[in-house]
Motif scaffolding. Structure first.
Motif, mmCIF file in Angstrom:
data_model
loop_
_atom_site.group_PDB
_atom_site.id
_atom_site.type_symbol
_atom_site.label_atom_id
_atom_site.label_comp_id
_atom_site.label_asym_id
_atom_site.label_seq_id
_atom_site.Cartn_x
_atom_site.Cartn_y
_atom_site.Cartn_z
ATOM 1 N N GLY A 233 0.789 -1.227 0.000
ATOM 2 C CA GLY A 233 0.000 0.000 0.000
ATOM 3 C C GLY A 233 0.818 1.272 0.000
ATOM 4 N N GLY A 234 2.150 1.168 -0.098
ATOM 5 C CA GLY A 234 2.989 2.358 -0.113
ATOM 6 C C GLY A 234 2.930 3.104 -1.437
ATOM 7 N N ASP A 235 3.543 4.265 -1.461
ATOM 8 C CA ASP A 235 3.510 5.137 -2.636
ATOM 9 C C ASP A 235 4.492 4.649 -3.700
ATOM 10 N N LEU A 236 3.975 4.332 -4.875
ATOM 11 C CA LEU A 236 4.801 3.914 -6.012
ATOM 12 C C LEU A 236 4.634 4.888 -7.180
ATOM 13 N N SER A 237 4.493 6.161 -6.852
ATOM 14 C CA SER A 237 4.203 7.159 -7.888
ATOM 15 C C SER A 237 5.419 7.507 -8.737
ATOM 16 N N ASN A 238 6.620 7.108 -8.281
ATOM 17 C CA ASN A 238 7.801 7.263 -9.142
ATOM 18 C C ASN A 238 8.829 6.206 -8.764
ATOM 19 N N LEU A 239 9.811 6.036 -9.654
ATOM 20 C CA LEU A 239 10.771 4.951 -9.474
ATOM 21 C C LEU A 239 11.694 5.156 -8.282
ATOM 22 N N GLN A 240 12.006 6.403 -7.951
ATOM 23 C CA GLN A 240 12.909 6.634 -6.829
ATOM 24 C C GLN A 240 12.249 6.257 -5.505
ATOM 25 N N LEU A 241 10.952 6.587 -5.353
ATOM 26 C CA LEU A 241 10.214 6.167 -4.157
ATOM 27 C C LEU A 241 10.162 4.641 -4.065
ATOM 28 N N TRP A 242 9.896 4.028 -5.216
ATOM 29 C CA TRP A 242 9.851 2.553 -5.235
ATOM 30 C C TRP A 242 11.194 1.972 -4.819
ATOM 31 N N TRP A 243 12.282 2.452 -5.417
ATOM 32 C CA TRP A 243 13.590 1.866 -5.161
ATOM 33 C C TRP A 243 14.008 2.003 -3.699
ATOM 34 N N SER A 244 13.752 3.134 -3.120
ATOM 35 C CA SER A 244 14.100 3.351 -1.719
ATOM 36 C C SER A 244 13.377 2.346 -0.829
ATOM 37 N N ALA A 245 12.074 2.149 -1.102
ATOM 38 C CA ALA A 245 11.282 1.208 -0.302
ATOM 39 C C ALA A 245 11.709 -0.235 -0.567
ATOM 40 N N TRP A 246 12.007 -0.553 -1.825
ATOM 41 C CA TRP A 246 12.370 -1.924 -2.205
ATOM 42 C C TRP A 246 13.690 -2.343 -1.549
ATOM 43 N N GLU A 247 14.695 -1.457 -1.628
ATOM 44 C CA GLU A 247 16.004 -1.742 -1.047
ATOM 45 C C GLU A 247 15.894 -1.950 0.464
ATOM 46 N N LYS A 248 15.123 -1.093 1.116
ATOM 47 C CA LYS A 248 14.944 -1.214 2.568
ATOM 48 C C LYS A 248 14.238 -2.517 2.920
ATOM 49 N N PHE A 249 13.206 -2.861 2.155
ATOM 50 C CA PHE A 249 12.472 -4.109 2.404
ATOM 51 C C PHE A 249 13.390 -5.313 2.290
ATOM 52 N N MET A 297 18.897 -9.258 -8.639
ATOM 53 C CA MET A 297 18.967 -8.209 -9.651
ATOM 54 C C MET A 297 17.790 -8.297 -10.624
ATOM 55 N N CYS A 298 17.490 -9.477 -11.104
ATOM 56 C CA CYS A 298 16.379 -9.630 -12.053
ATOM 57 C C CYS A 298 15.042 -9.296 -11.400
ATOM 58 N N GLY A 299 14.892 -9.656 -10.129
ATOM 59 C CA GLY A 299 13.660 -9.302 -9.424
ATOM 60 C C GLY A 299 13.494 -7.808 -9.297
ATOM 61 N N ALA A 300 14.597 -7.098 -9.050
ATOM 62 C CA ALA A 300 14.538 -5.634 -8.959
ATOM 63 C C ALA A 300 14.178 -5.025 -10.306
ATOM 64 N N ILE A 301 14.791 -5.534 -11.381
ATOM 65 C CA ILE A 301 14.475 -5.033 -12.724
ATOM 66 C C ILE A 301 12.998 -5.269 -13.041
ATOM 67 N N PHE A 302 12.527 -6.450 -12.720
ATOM 68 C CA PHE A 302 11.122 -6.805 -12.979
ATOM 69 C C PHE A 302 10.173 -5.830 -12.278
ATOM 70 N N ASP A 303 10.389 -5.599 -10.988
ATOM 71 C CA ASP A 303 9.516 -4.684 -10.248
ATOM 72 C C ASP A 303 9.614 -3.257 -10.779
ATOM 73 N N ALA A 304 10.823 -2.830 -11.150
ATOM 74 C CA ALA A 304 10.993 -1.481 -11.684
ATOM 75 C C ALA A 304 10.199 -1.303 -12.975
ATOM 76 N N ILE A 305 10.225 -2.315 -13.836
ATOM 77 C CA ILE A 305 9.475 -2.232 -15.101
ATOM 78 C C ILE A 305 7.981 -2.152 -14.830
ATOM 79 N N LEU A 306 7.488 -2.925 -13.859
ATOM 80 C CA LEU A 306 6.057 -2.876 -13.531
ATOM 81 C C LEU A 306 5.649 -1.476 -13.074
ATOM 82 N N VAL A 307 6.424 -0.884 -12.180
ATOM 83 C CA VAL A 307 6.111 0.481 -11.707
ATOM 84 C C VAL A 307 6.168 1.462 -12.862
ATOM 85 N N HIS A 308 7.194 1.349 -13.699
ATOM 86 C CA HIS A 308 7.328 2.229 -14.873
ATOM 87 C C HIS A 308 6.131 2.097 -15.802
ATOM 88 N N MET A 309 5.702 0.865 -16.053
ATOM 89 C CA MET A 309 4.554 0.645 -16.947
ATOM 90 C C MET A 309 3.296 1.284 -16.391
#
Length: 609
Positions: A233-249, A297-309
């Motif tokens: 339920g967190g904010d995924l409105s841009n890739l930088q917000l996503w990446w910060s949350a993903w790395e911490k998780f 690495m592939c999991g991170a790329i996959f999630d980044a593409i989903l947010v971007h799409m």
């Protein structure tokens, strides 16, 4: 689990009903036998009788030996129905018919909670943005055009460098060469999302499966990886917000989970499993050695593409609001919605067979009005890992004494010797019960495997189990199941619905659909979208019907000479109506299987002897 249904039982349960002693196999410990109302065990009055039951069992077994009847249980002679019980059952059927009482039976695969609200096409008439977004995602993946940019334009060099430091810091092998020489130069769609080798190597789907949604001890809410395709339920409105949350998780969030070896507390990266070439042969020996950092690495790329799409085909305020509504209705409120339908719409049912039921659902059902109206019976051996169990509700007015015994193990021990039947713990629940007219029943709920290959063997085992015991032979079978049968089955790989019908008819059974069901009388309509890891299974909007799972899967079986159908209906709205050609679940109907219900009228013997 091959074996014989004529093996000596662990214990015999005797219950006095209308002056006739009804005996049935009980293959479970009494203390494990779940009942409705206030708790999970038999009432104390029954527990206090346990020693008497054991003593009676010993005396009865000795009597059988001396009277020549032991062969009925030990397999040394033919089994004949107990004449007293047979007559009691016949009188009960006569009385039921004379009173014009009918039996209402319902069956429903309520479906395990799906962590990804976008995985299947749903009918969402309340918000046209849903179809617009899903159609745009389909177009993005099928015809990306100039949107098929390099991976490094989405998952940036800076992001990879930060990930590299994290992975080096936990002692993993370095995978920069894979990044520099391969992955960063791939196109996000043609080179990554639609790469079949990436799928067969499980480099994106494996980390998604393990970290998508993690059930943690001490919390009713799971912890979700920051991604589009779960309940995060967190904010995924841009890739930088996503990446910060993903790395911490992945690296900084210790989670306490239960494993087969006990309780552990680790950040999610430690939960990842190596990808073995022995199981996934497409992975190279070199990739196998670095499979942990490579899949991360592939999991991170996959999630980044989903947010971007998502942020490309829609705006964050639109799609994130839409997702929140879907998560609330399809995921978080799934159990309350399901219970509401059972409690408010199907409360007239005498028997309810449910499949894919969680332990939480059972607990919540017992605390509601349903727990006062029904005996809520769950397997003695619950499936705690998948958390998917077959369950039976018996109406207390109809079955005042409640369930008599669980005979699931007797059924499982009756499979043909040497035949591997694809069932899991919790798929079968078989019990005995006697109704208010003294009619003894075997009531069974069953969840078939995806291809339906266990359905015929399970029915055969039920019949074998009943025919192995002189008391069970007198019982009337009522069987609600998700048969997972197909209109156009793949020969040898899926269970054809008409072949299934021939099988149950061979046992003098019929169904709520008769002996020759209409293969196009569907009880499911679901198809995968493009927002899930297995794109090879995705259905275009225009192909939802043609390529989806639209099949006649659900059945209620009973003896052809015992009952006849007064009325049968199916329901994918929660309002006793079925809308054909509508994909479901919907926001109002929480399962991908329709409810099936039938009203049965007893076929009375001509007279009481």
């Amino acid at each position: 689990s091959g074996g014989s249904g004529c093996c000596a039982p662990k214990s015999l349960v005797l219950r006095q009903t209308h002056t006739v002693s009804i005996m049935a196999y009980d293959r479970r410990n009494l203390s494990l036998y779940h009942r409705g109302g206030g708790g999970n065990t038999l009432p104390s009055s029954y527990r206090n009788k346990a020693l008497l039951i054991i003593a009676a069992t010993a005396l009865y077994t000795a009597f059988l030996y001396h009277s020549g009847g032991a062969g009925q249980f030990l397999g040394t002679g033919p089994v004949a129905p107990d004449p007293n019980l047979l007559e009691a059952a016949r009188v009960g059927m006569v009385n039921m018919a004379a009173s014009k009482r009918k039996l209402e039976v319902s069956t429903w695969n309520i479906a395990a909670i799906n962590n990804n609200p976008f995985e299947y096409w749903i009918t969402y008439d309340e918000n046209p943005e849903y179809e617009k977004i899903m159609t745009n995602i389909e177009a993005f993946l099928e015809k990306p055009g100039n949107k098929d940019v390099a991976v490094s334009a989405v998952f940036t060099e800076e992001m990879f460098s930060e990930l590299e430091k994290r992975m080096d810091g936990v002692g993993w092998d370095n995978v920069r060469s894979y990044w520099d020489n391969d992955f960063k130069n791939r196109q996000i769609i043609s080179g990554f999302m639609k790469d079949p080798l990436l799928g067969s190597k499980r480099l994106a789907s494996m980390p998604d499966r393990i970290t998508n949604t993690i059930n943690v001890l001490g919390s009713d809410e799971p912890v979700c990886r920051p991604t589009v395709i779960n309940m995060y339920g967190g904010d995924l409105s841009n890739l930088q917000l996503w990446w910060s949350a993903w790395e911490k998780f992945m690296f900084d969030t210790p989670l306490t989970i239960q494993t087969k070896d006990g309780t552990i507390t680790d950040p999610p990266y430690k939960m990842l499993q190596p990808i073995k070439k022995a199981k996934y042969p497409d992975i190279t020996p070199e990739e196998e050695k670095v499979s942990l950092p490579l899949q991360t690495m592939c999991g991170a790329i996959f999630d980044a593409i989903l947010v971007h799409m998502m942020n490309t085909v829609s705006t964050p305020d639109v799609w994130q609001s839409l997702k929140k509504t879907m998560v609330d209705n399809l995921n978080r409120q799934k159990v309350p919605h399901t219970l509401d339908i059972l409690e408010n719409v199907y409360v007239a049912s005498d028997i309810v067979a449910l499949q894919e039921v969680s332990g939480s659902f059972i607990d919540q059902a017992r605390k509601r009005t349903l727990g006062q109206q029904y005996w809520i019976v769950s397997p003695g051996e619950m499936d705690a890992v998948r958390d998917q169990n077959s369950v039976i509700f018996l109406k207390k007015d109809t079955f005042p004494a409640g369930p008599s015994a669980e005979i699931t193990a007797l059924v499982e021990n009756s499979f043909e010797e040497g035949v591997d039947v694809p069932i899991a713990k919790g798929d079968i629940l078989a019990i005995t019960a006697t109704d208010r007219d003294g009619i003894p029943f075997v009531v069974t709920s069953f969840h078939g495997d995806t291809n339906g290959l266990a359905t015929k063997p399970v029915l055969s085992a039920i019949i074998k189990a009943m025919n192995s015991d002189s008391t069970l032979m007198t019982h009337k079978l009522v069987f609600g199941l998700d048969a997972n049968t197909y209109e156009k089955a793949k020969p040898g790989k899926q269970q054809d619905v008409l072949e299934w019908a021939e099988h149950y008819v061979s046992y003098d059974l019929t169904s709520c659909w008769g002996g020759v069901p209409n293969p196009s009388n569907y009880t499911t309509f679901n198809s995968r979208t493009y927002l899930q890891p297995q794109l090879n299974k995705a259905c275009k909007k225009s192909d939802k019907r043609a390529n989806g799972d639209v099949n006649p899967k659900d059945f209620i079986l009973f003896g052809k000479g015992d009952f006849k159908v007064t009325h049968t209906w199916k329901d994918n709205t929660g309002e006793k109506k079925y809308i054909e050609d509508m994909a479901f679940p919907t926001l109002k109907f929480p399962s991908d299987h329709g409810i099936l219900a039938t009203i049965l009228e007893p076929i009375s013997p001509t007279q009481i002897r």
